[in-house]
Design an enzyme around this catalytic site. Structure first.
Site, PDB file in Angstrom:
ATOM      1  N   GLN A 101       0.830  -1.207   0.000  1.00 17.58           N
ATOM      2  CA  GLN A 101       0.000   0.000   0.000  1.00 17.58           C
ATOM      3  C   GLN A 101       0.865   1.258   0.000  1.00 17.58           C
ATOM      4  O   GLN A 101       1.605   1.490   0.957  1.00 17.58           O
ATOM      5  CB  GLN A 101      -0.892  -0.008   1.256  1.00 17.58           C
ATOM      6  N   GLY A 102       0.753   2.058  -1.038  1.00 18.05           N
ATOM      7  CA  GLY A 102       1.540   3.296  -1.138  1.00 18.05           C
ATOM      8  C   GLY A 102       0.692   4.509  -0.868  1.00 18.05           C
ATOM      9  O   GLY A 102       0.299   5.229  -1.794  1.00 18.05           O
ATOM     10  N   TYR A 103       0.362   4.714   0.386  1.00 20.87           N
ATOM     11  CA  TYR A 103      -0.414   5.906   0.774  1.00 20.87           C
ATOM     12  C   TYR A 103       0.507   6.939   1.445  1.00 20.87           C
ATOM     13  O   TYR A 103       0.659   8.054   0.975  1.00 20.87           O
ATOM     14  CB  TYR A 103      -1.526   5.514   1.756  1.00 20.87           C
ATOM     15  N   SER A 104       1.114   6.540   2.592  1.00 23.24           N
ATOM     16  CA  SER A 104       1.827   7.522   3.415  1.00 23.24           C
ATOM     17  C   SER A 104       3.059   8.067   2.733  1.00 23.24           C
ATOM     18  O   SER A 104       3.750   7.358   1.997  1.00 23.24           O
ATOM     19  CB  SER A 104       2.269   6.877   4.727  1.00 23.24           C
ATOM     20  N   SER A 162       4.459  -1.248   4.429  1.00 21.58           N
ATOM     21  CA  SER A 162       4.571  -2.614   4.966  1.00 21.58           C
ATOM     22  C   SER A 162       4.740  -3.598   3.819  1.00 21.58           C
ATOM     23  O   SER A 162       4.129  -3.432   2.761  1.00 21.58           O
ATOM     24  CB  SER A 162       3.307  -2.996   5.753  1.00 21.58           C
ATOM     25  N   GLU A 209     -10.470  -1.868   5.491  1.00 20.03           N
ATOM     26  CA  GLU A 209      -9.321  -2.239   6.320  1.00 20.03           C
ATOM     27  C   GLU A 209      -9.766  -2.924   7.610  1.00 20.03           C
ATOM     28  O   GLU A 209      -9.170  -3.889   8.049  1.00 20.03           O
ATOM     29  CB  GLU A 209      -8.476  -1.008   6.632  1.00 20.03           C
ATOM     30  N   SER A 230      -3.751   7.223  13.416  1.00 18.61           N
ATOM     31  CA  SER A 230      -3.228   7.408  14.774  1.00 18.61           C
ATOM     32  C   SER A 230      -4.355   7.718  15.772  1.00 18.61           C
ATOM     33  O   SER A 230      -5.429   8.190  15.387  1.00 18.61           O
ATOM     34  CB  SER A 230      -2.194   8.540  14.785  1.00 18.61           C
TER      35      SER A 230
HETATM   36  C1  LIG Z   1       3.840  -0.412  11.485  1.00 18.89           C
HETATM   37  C2  LIG Z   1       3.318   0.554  10.478  1.00 18.89           C
HETATM   38  C3  LIG Z   1       2.945   0.100   9.233  1.00 18.89           C
HETATM   39  C4  LIG Z   1       2.464   0.991   8.281  1.00 18.89           C
HETATM   40  N1  LIG Z   1       2.161   0.507   7.037  1.00 18.89           N
HETATM   41  C5  LIG Z   1       1.800   1.375   6.065  1.00 18.89           C
HETATM   42  C6  LIG Z   1       1.610   0.932   4.729  1.00 18.89           C
HETATM   43  O1  LIG Z   1       1.755  -0.255   4.410  1.00 18.89           O
HETATM   44  N2  LIG Z   1       1.285   1.818   3.777  1.00 18.89           N
HETATM   45  C7  LIG Z   1       1.101   3.141   4.072  1.00 18.89           C
HETATM   46  O2  LIG Z   1       0.778   3.896   3.163  1.00 18.89           O
HETATM   47  N3  LIG Z   1       1.289   3.610   5.332  1.00 18.89           N
HETATM   48  C8  LIG Z   1       1.633   2.756   6.330  1.00 18.89           C
HETATM   49  N4  LIG Z   1       1.846   3.224   7.622  1.00 18.89           N
HETATM   50  C9  LIG Z   1       1.739   4.662   7.867  1.00 18.89           C
HETATM   51  C10 LIG Z   1       0.627   5.077   8.803  1.00 18.89           C
HETATM   52  O3  LIG Z   1      -0.618   4.975   8.180  1.00 18.89           O
HETATM   53  C11 LIG Z   1       0.975   6.519   9.235  1.00 18.89           C
HETATM   54  O4  LIG Z   1       2.156   6.417  10.016  1.00 18.89           O
HETATM   55  C12 LIG Z   1      -0.098   7.172  10.035  1.00 18.89           C
HETATM   56  O5  LIG Z   1      -1.210   7.424   9.216  1.00 18.89           O
HETATM   57  C13 LIG Z   1       0.375   8.476  10.727  1.00 18.89           C
HETATM   58  O6  LIG Z   1       0.996   9.326   9.812  1.00 18.89           O
HETATM   59  P1  LIG Z   1       2.490   9.916  10.023  1.00 18.89           P
HETATM   60  O7  LIG Z   1       3.368   8.784  10.449  1.00 18.89           O
HETATM   61  O8  LIG Z   1       2.863  10.671   8.772  1.00 18.89           O
HETATM   62  O9  LIG Z   1       2.382  10.922  11.242  1.00 18.89           O
HETATM   63  P2  LIG Z   1       1.961  12.463  11.195  1.00 18.89           P
HETATM   64  O10 LIG Z   1       0.744  12.606  10.350  1.00 18.89           O
HETATM   65  O11 LIG Z   1       3.150  13.273  10.860  1.00 18.89           O
HETATM   66  O12 LIG Z   1       1.547  12.693  12.680  1.00 18.89           O
HETATM   67  C14 LIG Z   1       2.487  12.820  13.769  1.00 18.89           C
HETATM   68  C15 LIG Z   1       1.673  12.917  15.051  1.00 18.89           C
HETATM   69  O13 LIG Z   1       0.853  14.094  15.020  1.00 18.89           O
HETATM   70  C16 LIG Z   1      -0.510  13.758  15.203  1.00 18.89           C
HETATM   71  N5  LIG Z   1      -1.371  14.609  14.376  1.00 18.89           N
HETATM   72  C17 LIG Z   1      -1.195  14.914  13.056  1.00 18.89           C
HETATM   73  N6  LIG Z   1      -2.207  15.701  12.619  1.00 18.89           N
HETATM   74  C18 LIG Z   1      -3.022  15.887  13.704  1.00 18.89           C
HETATM   75  C19 LIG Z   1      -4.232  16.590  13.900  1.00 18.89           C
HETATM   76  N7  LIG Z   1      -4.822  17.261  12.906  1.00 18.89           N
HETATM   77  N8  LIG Z   1      -4.800  16.563  15.133  1.00 18.89           N
HETATM   78  C20 LIG Z   1      -4.234  15.873  16.161  1.00 18.89           C
HETATM   79  N9  LIG Z   1      -3.072  15.187  16.033  1.00 18.89           N
HETATM   80  C21 LIG Z   1      -2.492  15.201  14.823  1.00 18.89           C
HETATM   81  C22 LIG Z   1      -0.615  12.313  14.734  1.00 18.89           C
HETATM   82  O14 LIG Z   1      -1.725  11.677  15.273  1.00 18.89           O
HETATM   83  C23 LIG Z   1       0.715  11.753  15.232  1.00 18.89           C
HETATM   84  O15 LIG Z   1       0.674  11.399  16.569  1.00 18.89           O
HETATM   85  C24 LIG Z   1       2.321   2.358   8.600  1.00 18.89           C
HETATM   86  C25 LIG Z   1       2.690   2.830   9.864  1.00 18.89           C
HETATM   87  C26 LIG Z   1       3.184   1.944  10.794  1.00 18.89           C
HETATM   88  C27 LIG Z   1       3.595   2.488  12.140  1.00 18.89           C
END
Ligand SMILES: Cc1cc2nc3c(=O)[nH]c(=O)nc-3n(C[C@H](O)[C@H](O)[C@H](O)COP(=O)(O)OP(=O)(O)OC[C@H]3O[C@@H](n4cnc5c(N)ncnc54)[C@H](O)[C@@H]3O)c2cc1C
Length: 419
Positions: free
Chosen positions: A129-132, A164, A247, A384
Site C-alpha cells: 500500500q503506497g499511501y503515506s 509494509s 481495512e 493514529s
Molecule cells: C507499522 C506501520 C505500518 C504501516 N504501514 C503502512 C503501509 O503499508 N502503507 C502506508 O501507506 N502507510 C503505512 N503506515 C503509515 C501510517 O498509516 C501513518 O504512520 C499514520 O497514518 C500516521 O501518519 P504519520 O506517520 O505521517 O504521522 P503524522 O501525520 O506526521 O503525525 C504525527 C503525530 O501528530 C498527530 N497529528 C497529526 N495531525 C493531527 C491533527 N490534525 N490533530 C491531532 N493530532 C495530529 C498524529 O496523530 C501523530 O501522533 C504504517 C505505519 C506503521 C507504524
C-alpha cells in the site's frame, strides 16, 4: 445490539468447524507453534486448501473466484479460523484480497477485474500500500507524489514511506497527485504500479523490535499503463477512502477472540511467576479482562449495525482507539510481570508476526518483549489515536471542527515540490 447469531449462521459455523477438523493436522497447536520453512510450507498448503474451498476471498462474489458469503458468514468464518489459530491466507492477503480486491470489485472496470483478481488469488501479484509519505500520513490528502500522463503511460515521481511488506511485494497501489491545480482532495488518482522496474527503489527500515517490516519507496520516472487508474482520474480520494473502509472489515469480532487468547497466556505467565496473588497485578489483569469484554461487545455492536445495512462509519474510531491502546497496556503488563528478565529476553520470538502473536507461540520472554515493542506502532498505523480522537470529537460528539487553511488549489498551499 444483538449478541446471538441467527440459526443459519450457527449452521454455517458447524460446517466450518467440521471443515477445520477435517483439514487441519490432528496435532494442530496453532501457527505460532511452527517454525521456519515448516511454517512457510504449511501456510502455502493451507492457502491452497482455502482457495480450493472458496474460502480464500470469502467476501468476493463467486464469479470472481470468491466465496460469495454474506457478511455474517464472513464473520463466522474469520472467528472460527481465529479460534483454531489457522491463518486466513498469506499475511499479504489482507492487502491484496481484503483491501485492493474488494475495492476493485466496487470501482474496477471489467478488464481490471478480469486481469487483476485472478492474479491476486493465485498469489502471482503480491501487493503493498503506497499511501503515506513524509509529511503526509495523517494528512493523507497532503501527498506530493506526482503522476503525469506521457502517451500510454503514467510517469510517477516522489516518495512513499512506512510501506509494509514493500520488499515482498511486486505490485503497489498508489495514490498520486494528477492535478496539482485542484484542491488537495480533488487532484488525486488511485494507480496500480508494477514494482519490478527501473525507477522503483525499496529501502527497508528496521523497527524497534529489530524486524525490517516496512520500507521507504522512491519513484524516479516509474511507469504504469494508462489504464491502471482505478475509478476516475482525479477521483482517487473516493477510491482511497473506500479501500480504507475495508481495512477493519470483519476484524470487529475476531479481535476479541485473539485478545482473549492472549490474556489467557498472560495470566499463565503471571501464574508461572507466582504473581497471581499480588493485588497490583490482579487489578491489572482484571482491567485487561474488562477491556477484552468491551472489545467483544463493541464488535457485536458493529456487527449488528452492519447487518442492519449500515456502512463502516466514524464509530469505528472508538474501536481503533480501544484496541490499539489495550494492545500497548497488556504487553506492558507482560513486561512488568517479567521484571528484569525483560531486559535479557530469551526463547522464541513472535516470528516477526506484525499483529497479535499467532496462537501456539511459545510463552517466552522474547515473545512478550517483541509484542510490547511492536505494540508501540498500533496507536499509529491504520490511523493514529490522535486522529481517532479528532474523528470522535468532531463527527460523533459534534465538537467544533479543526480550522482548515488548505481549501484552495493544492499548488498554492506551498507544500508541493514540483519536479
Ligand atoms: C507499522 C506501520 C505500518 C504501516 N504501514 C503502512 C503501509 O503499508 N502503507 C502506508 O501507506 N502507510 C503505512 N503506515 C503509515 C501510517 O498509516 C501513518 O504512520 C499514520 O497514518 C500516521 O501518519 P504519520 O506517520 O505521517 O504521522 P503524522 O501525520 O506526521 O503525525 C504525527 C503525530 O501528530 C498527530 N497529528 C497529526 N495531525 C493531527 C491533527 N490534525 N490533530 C491531532 N493530532 C495530529 C498524529 O496523530 C501523530 O501522533 C504504517 C505505519 C506503521 C507504524
Amino acid at each position: 445490539m444483538d449478541i446471538t447469531y441467527p440459526p443459519e449462521a450457527e449452521a454455517y459455523r458447524a460446517g466450518i468447524r467440521a471443515f477445520l477438523t477435517d483439514n487441519l493436522p490432528a496435532d494442530w497447536a496453532g501457527m505460532g507453534a511452527l517454525h521456519g520453512e515448516e511454517r512457510e510450507e504449511f501456510r502455502r498448503a493451507w492457502r491452497r486448501i482455502l482457495a480450493d474451498n472458496d474460502l480464500l476471498a470469502p467476501s468476493w462474489p463467486k464469479e470472481y473466484g470468491g466465496g460469495g458469503l454474506s457478511h455474517i458468514e464472513q464473520v463466522v468464518l474469520a472467528e472460527e479460523l481465529a479460534r483454531a489459530g489457522a491463518p486466513e491466507g498469506f499475511e499479504n492477503d489482507s492487502l491484496g484480497i481484503k483491501l485492493l480486491g474488494n475495492t476493485l470489485i466496487v470501482f474496477g472496470t471489467e478488464e481490471q477485474k478480469s486481469h487483476f483478481l485472478p492474479r491476486i488469488l493465485s498469489g502471482e501479484h503480491v501487493w503493498c500500500q503506497g499511501y503515506s509519505e513524509p509529511e503526509a500520513g495523517s494528512d493523507l490528502a497532503g501527498m506530493r507524489t506526482r503522476a503525469v500522463l506521457d502517451g500510454d503511460h503514467w510517469v510517477l515521481n516522489g516518495q512513499k514511506t512506512w510501506t509494509s511488506s514493500g520488499t515482498d511485494a511486486n505490485r503497489m497501489f498508489v495514490i498520486a497527485r494528477t492535478d496539482p491545480g485542484a484542491p488537495k482532495h480533488k487532484g488525486l488518482s488511485f494507480l496500480l504500479l508494477p514494482m519490478e522496474q527501473p525507477g522503483v527503489e525499496v529501502r527497508p527500515i528496521v523497527n524497534a523490535a529489530g524486524y525490517d517490516a516496512f520500507n521507504e519507496v522512491f519513484f524516479t520516472d516509474a511507469r504504469l499503463p494508462k489504464e491502471n487508474v482505478v475509478g476516475e482520474v482525479n477521483g482517487g480520494w473516493l477510491v482511497a477512502n473506500t479501500l480504507l473502509g475495508f481495512e477493519r472489515g470483519v476484524r470487529v469480532t475476531t479481535d476479541a477472540i485473539r485478545y482473549a487468547g492472549e490474556l489467557e497466556l498472560l495470566t499463565q505467565l503471571a501464574r508461572e511467576r507466582g504473581l497471581t496473588k499480588d493485588s497490583h497485578i490482579r487489578a491489572k489483569l482484571s482491567w485487561c479482562h474488562s477491556r477484552v469484554q468491551l472489545i467483544r461487545y463493541r464488535g457485536y455492536r458493529a456487527l449488528t449495525s452492519f447487518m442492519q445495512g449500515a456502512r463502516p462509519g466514524p464509530d469505528g474510531a472508538i474501536s481503533k482507539l480501544v484496541w490499539s491502546e489495550y494492545f500497548q497496556r497488556y504487553t506492558e503488563l507482560a513486561v512488568e510481570i517479567l521484571g528484569p528478565d525483560a531486559l535479557a529476553p530469551s526463547g522464541d520470538g513472535n516470528g516477526a508476526v506484525l499483529v497479535v502473536p499467532e496462537s501456539g507461540t511459545e510463552n517466552s520472554s522474547r515473545r512478550w518483549v517483541d509484542a510490547m515493542l511492536y505494540a508501540r506502532a498500533a496507536t499509529i498505523y491504520g490511523g493514529s489515536v490522535q486522529i481517532q480522537r479528532n474523528i470522535i470529537g468532531e463527527q460523533l460528539l459534534g465538537l467544533p471542527k479543526e480550522p482548515r487553511l488548505d481549501s484552495g488549489p493544492f499548488e498554492e498551499i506551498g507544500r508541493l515540490r514540483t519536479a
